[in-house]
Design a protein around this motif. Structure first.
Motif, PDB file in Angstrom:
ATOM      1  N   VAL A  37      48.398  29.154  60.147  1.00 26.16           N
ATOM      2  CA  VAL A  37      47.886  27.992  59.764  1.00 26.16           C
ATOM      3  C   VAL A  37      46.557  27.714  60.496  1.00 26.16           C
ATOM      4  N   LYS A  38      46.011  26.922  59.577  1.00 23.28           N
ATOM      5  CA  LYS A  38      44.308  27.189  60.195  1.00 23.28           C
ATOM      6  C   LYS A  38      44.254  25.105  59.636  1.00 23.28           C
ATOM      7  N   PRO A  39      44.032  24.547  60.488  1.00 23.14           N
ATOM      8  CA  PRO A  39      43.407  23.017  60.459  1.00 23.14           C
ATOM      9  C   PRO A  39      42.024  23.032  59.763  1.00 23.14           C
ATOM     10  N   ILE A  40      42.024  21.934  58.833  1.00 22.93           N
ATOM     11  CA  ILE A  40      40.772  21.729  58.010  1.00 22.93           C
ATOM     12  C   ILE A  40      40.806  20.292  58.280  1.00 22.93           C
ATOM     13  N   ARG A  41      38.764  20.828  58.675  1.00 24.50           N
ATOM     14  CA  ARG A  41      37.929  19.403  59.935  1.00 24.50           C
ATOM     15  C   ARG A  41      38.226  18.154  58.009  1.00 24.50           C
ATOM     16  N   ASN A  42      38.824  16.886  58.213  1.00 26.41           N
ATOM     17  CA  ASN A  42      38.294  16.291  57.014  1.00 26.41           C
ATOM     18  C   ASN A  42      38.125  14.911  58.292  1.00 26.41           C
ATOM     19  N   MET A  43      37.714  13.933  57.615  1.00 27.05           N
ATOM     20  CA  MET A  43      37.630  12.003  57.674  1.00 27.05           C
ATOM     21  C   MET A  43      38.488  11.039  57.155  1.00 27.05           C
ATOM     22  N   VAL A  44      39.919  11.363  57.011  1.00 20.76           N
ATOM     23  CA  VAL A  44      41.050  10.920  56.916  1.00 20.76           C
ATOM     24  C   VAL A  44      42.088  10.762  58.193  1.00 20.76           C
ATOM     25  N   ASN A  45      42.920   9.816  57.988  1.00 22.67           N
ATOM     26  CA  ASN A  45      43.571   9.309  59.101  1.00 22.67           C
ATOM     27  C   ASN A  45      44.745  10.568  59.766  1.00 22.67           C
ATOM     28  N   HIS A  46      45.010  11.667  58.800  1.00 25.04           N
ATOM     29  CA  HIS A  46      46.227  12.527  59.343  1.00 25.04           C
ATOM     30  C   HIS A  46      45.112  13.502  58.873  1.00 25.04           C
ATOM     31  N   GLU A  47      46.552  14.633  59.590  1.00 24.51           N
ATOM     32  CA  GLU A  47      46.514  16.158  59.648  1.00 24.51           C
ATOM     33  C   GLU A  47      46.454  17.115  58.684  1.00 24.51           C
ATOM     34  N   THR A  48      45.023  17.963  58.383  1.00 25.62           N
ATOM     35  CA  THR A  48      45.337  18.507  57.381  1.00 25.62           C
ATOM     36  C   THR A  48      45.025  20.140  57.745  1.00 25.62           C
ATOM     37  N   ASN A  49      45.907  20.726  57.425  1.00 27.85           N
ATOM     38  CA  ASN A  49      46.043  22.092  57.592  1.00 27.85           C
ATOM     39  C   ASN A  49      46.295  23.144  55.870  1.00 27.85           C
ATOM     40  N   GLU A  50      45.352  24.473  56.401  1.00 28.44           N
ATOM     41  CA  GLU A  50      45.524  25.235  55.455  1.00 28.44           C
ATOM     42  C   GLU A  50      46.724  26.266  55.711  1.00 28.44           C
ATOM     43  N   VAL A  51      47.843  26.358  55.084  1.00 33.22           N
ATOM     44  CA  VAL A  51      48.831  27.344  55.611  1.00 33.22           C
ATOM     45  C   VAL A  51      48.817  28.324  54.638  1.00 33.22           C
ATOM     46  N   PHE A  52      49.025  29.517  54.778  1.00 28.10           N
ATOM     47  CA  PHE A  52      48.999  30.897  54.793  1.00 28.10           C
ATOM     48  C   PHE A  52      50.624  31.892  55.170  1.00 28.10           C
ATOM     49  N   ILE A  53      51.125  32.314  54.180  1.00 27.53           N
ATOM     50  CA  ILE A  53      52.468  32.360  53.788  1.00 27.53           C
ATOM     51  C   ILE A  53      53.138  34.083  53.559  1.00 27.53           C
ATOM     52  N   ASP A  54      53.001  35.198  54.330  1.00 28.70           N
ATOM     53  CA  ASP A  54      53.278  36.628  53.798  1.00 28.70           C
ATOM     54  C   ASP A  54      54.300  37.071  54.635  1.00 28.70           C
ATOM     55  N   ASN A  55      55.017  37.317  54.112  1.00 23.40           N
ATOM     56  CA  ASN A  55      56.558  38.039  54.176  1.00 23.40           C
ATOM     57  C   ASN A  55      57.101  36.800  55.114  1.00 23.40           C
ATOM     58  N   LEU A  56      57.156  35.698  55.202  1.00 19.45           N
ATOM     59  CA  LEU A  56      58.159  35.091  56.113  1.00 19.45           C
ATOM     60  C   LEU A  56      59.899  35.513  56.075  1.00 19.45           C
ATOM     61  N   GLU A  57      60.122  35.818  56.606  1.00 16.00           N
ATOM     62  CA  GLU A  57      61.844  35.420  56.151  1.00 16.00           C
ATOM     63  C   GLU A  57      62.611  33.944  57.266  1.00 16.00           C
ATOM     64  N   ILE A  58      63.455  33.130  56.009  1.00 15.59           N
ATOM     65  CA  ILE A  58      64.207  32.298  56.741  1.00 15.59           C
ATOM     66  C   ILE A  58      65.558  32.558  56.850  1.00 15.59           C
ATOM     67  N   PRO A  59      65.926  32.331  57.552  1.00  7.38           N
ATOM     68  CA  PRO A  59      67.234  32.632  57.767  1.00  7.38           C
ATOM     69  C   PRO A  59      68.485  31.255  57.131  1.00  7.38           C
ATOM     70  N   VAL A  60      69.334  32.095  56.485  1.00  7.72           N
ATOM     71  CA  VAL A  60      69.905  31.232  55.020  1.00  7.72           C
ATOM     72  C   VAL A  60      70.504  29.196  56.186  1.00  7.72           C
ATOM     73  N   GLU A  61      70.530  29.418  57.095  1.00  7.20           N
ATOM     74  CA  GLU A  61      70.959  28.861  58.220  1.00  7.20           C
ATOM     75  C   GLU A  61      69.939  27.790  57.990  1.00  7.20           C
ATOM     76  N   ASN A  62      68.723  27.533  57.379  1.00  6.48           N
ATOM     77  CA  ASN A  62      67.697  26.733  57.244  1.00  6.48           C
ATOM     78  C   ASN A  62      67.527  25.954  55.729  1.00  6.48           C
ATOM     79  N   ARG A  63      68.179  26.843  54.793  1.00  7.43           N
ATOM     80  CA  ARG A  63      68.867  26.423  53.669  1.00  7.43           C
ATOM     81  C   ARG A  63      68.995  25.029  53.367  1.00  7.43           C
ATOM     82  N   ILE A  64      68.435  23.956  52.789  1.00  4.25           N
ATOM     83  CA  ILE A  64      68.763  22.621  52.803  1.00  4.25           C
ATOM     84  C   ILE A  64      69.830  22.412  51.367  1.00  4.25           C
TER      85      ILE A  64
END
Length: 107
Positions: A37-64
């Motif tokens: 996660v890399k923050p992006i500086r901006n002039m709005v009142n909320h946080e903005t980020n670049e998100v990079f996902i590469d081979n992220l393993e997520i447990p099945v318990e995290n499924r919605i």
């Protein structure tokens, strides 16, 4: 973070809207294990980020919900999201007008 991912592959589903699954990802645990996660500086009142996902393993318990029905779940929540974004934009407009007015008065 909520992540919408294709499970199973597109070739194995009847319609393109099928086969999408929602996962809840704990970013504190995932950073450095396939999530960057890399923050992006901006002039709005909320946080903005670049998100990079590469081979992220997520447990099945995290499924919605059920596997493959995530796109339907996302569509069901879009109307509330649109109202939220509209109200946020109104707030942003007030903030920008206040900043511009203050700047104009100080000049």
């Amino acid at each position: 973070m909520i992540l919408l991912a294709r499970t199973p592959p597109l070739a194995e589903v009847k319609k393109k809207s099928e086969g999408m699954t929602i996962f809840l990802v704990d970013t504190r645990e995932a950073i450095g294990k396939g999530l960057t996660v890399k923050p992006i500086r901006n002039m709005v009142n909320h946080e903005t980020n670049e998100v990079f996902i590469d081979n992220l393993e997520i447990p099945v318990e995290n499924r919605i919900g059920e596997e493959g029905k995530g796109f339907k779940y996302i569509l069901d929540g879009l109307n509330a999201e649109r109202i939220l974004i509209a109200s946020e934009c109104i707030g942003d407009g007030h903030w920008f007008i206040e900043k511009a007015s203050t700047y104009a008065k100080e000049r």
